[in-house]
Design an enzyme around this catalytic site. Structure first.
Site, PDB file in Angstrom:
ATOM      1  N   ALA A 188      64.405  75.254  47.248  1.00 44.47           N
ATOM      2  CA  ALA A 188      63.743  75.654  46.212  1.00 44.47           C
ATOM      3  C   ALA A 188      63.499  74.760  45.135  1.00 44.47           C
ATOM      4  O   ALA A 188      62.991  74.845  43.757  1.00 44.47           O
ATOM      5  CB  ALA A 188      64.404  77.029  45.828  1.00 44.47           C
ATOM      6  N   HIS A 189      64.623  73.737  44.940  1.00 45.36           N
ATOM      7  CA  HIS A 189      65.002  72.756  43.957  1.00 45.36           C
ATOM      8  C   HIS A 189      65.031  71.473  44.597  1.00 45.36           C
ATOM      9  O   HIS A 189      66.242  71.202  44.717  1.00 45.36           O
ATOM     10  CB  HIS A 189      66.249  73.375  43.223  1.00 45.36           C
ATOM     11  CG  HIS A 189      66.420  72.859  41.983  1.00 45.36           C
ATOM     12  ND1 HIS A 189      67.440  71.556  41.683  1.00 45.36           N
ATOM     13  CD2 HIS A 189      66.347  72.873  40.474  1.00 45.36           C
ATOM     14  CE1 HIS A 189      67.582  71.416  40.595  1.00 45.36           C
ATOM     15  NE2 HIS A 189      66.852  72.244  39.661  1.00 45.36           N
TER      16      HIS A 189
END
Length: 296
Positions: A188-189
């Protein structure tokens, strides 16, 4: 917002965003629960450009519905791969006692002399099985049990507890977390630039504070204890490194600064140094955790 403004288009995707500094002040003890609405207002205050590096200074306010929970003033930047590779982390002198602070033993009600906890014992702690972890059962509450089994478990083992240790001589707790490439935050990051989020790394500091409260037996002071923020406290953080996609070890060194006992709560203030392998990537000052009785 920066993508919408076109920074990625200008840089042709050659720059990576990283946080640099932040100051976060708590304005409410109200926790976020299922069904609540998190509302954030972000304002970019100014930009500074130096060669290929762009720094931005911004403020964001976080609300639970219409109630202000905290305000963060932060600095971040867009860097080249060479910039990130040359970062040596935070360079600090060898640990020594801070001046003008009188050392004193961390207050505790427990008689345990155990100072290290392995992965199995930490798993017991996270599922609120204090009998298996500590050999005693200080009334885990529903709120604790709801929080501790959360997917974000940032302490695999506690490597040292010293009630007279740390840079203030007022208490020390150390822990470790093994980072592996299959962990969900990397997905996600960020897209095409996986790096472990600093906000999740810093949650290990909260979890070590919670563990120390339990280890010291301070949960027994309240019939139905729960953890919350300390309103008005400002947490200052520096970020000077990264935890890249792959295998590494996060290491936490948490020094107790002050413990304040009040009629209806106990406030714990502490500083933390966080290392990725041998490089110090974060410094957090004036972190705070409050324990009080849940009247609901």
């Amino acid at each position: 917002l920066l993508g919408y403004m076109g920074l990625d288009a200008i840089s042709q995707g050659t720059l990576s965003y990283r946080a640099i500094d932040s100051s976060m002040t708590a304005y409410s003890e109200r926790p976020f629960q299922v069904g609540d609405t998190l509302r954030t207002v972000l304002k970019i205050d100014r930009f500074v450009k130096n060669g290929s590096t762009t720094l931005l200074f911004f403020t964001f306010e976080s609300y639970n519905a219409d109630e202000l929970i905290f305000i963060t003033e932060a600095t971040g930047g867009f860097f080249t791969k060479a910039d990130l590779a040359s970062n040596k982390g935070i360079i600090t002198p060898k640990k020594q006692l801070r001046k003008n602070v009188e050392p004193k033993e961390f207050p505790h009600l427990s008689n345990t002399t155990k100072t290290t906890y392995n992965k199995e014992e930490m798993e017991a702690f996270y599922r609120a099985d204090y009998q298996a972890c500590f050999g005693e059962k200080p009334q885990p509450t529903h709120k604790e049990m709801y929080y501790l089994p959360h997917d974000i478990k940032m302490v695999d083992q506690v490597t040292n507890i010293d009630y007279n240790g740390g840079v203030y001589g007022r208490g020390l707790i150390c822990g470790e977390k093994q980072i592996t490439p299959d962990m969900w935050p990397f997905k996600a990051h960020f897209k095409n630039d996986p790096v472990f989020p600093a906000i999740i790394v810093s949650d290990g500091v909260t979890q070590l504070g919670m563990f120390l409260f339990a280890h010291a037996g301070l949960l027994k002071k309240f019939p139905n204890p729960y953890f919350t923020s300390v309103v008005g406290n400002c947490v200052k953080s520096r970020f000077r490194g990264q935890t890249r996609h792959g295998y590494s070890t996060l290491r936490y060194e948490v020094s107790i600064k002050e413990l304040v006992e009040k009629e209806d709560c106990i406030d714990l203030f502490y500083d933390a140094r966080i290392f990725n392998d041998e490089v110090q990537i974060m410094q957090i000052d004036s972190y705070a955790l409050r324990i009080r009785n849940n009247e609901n």
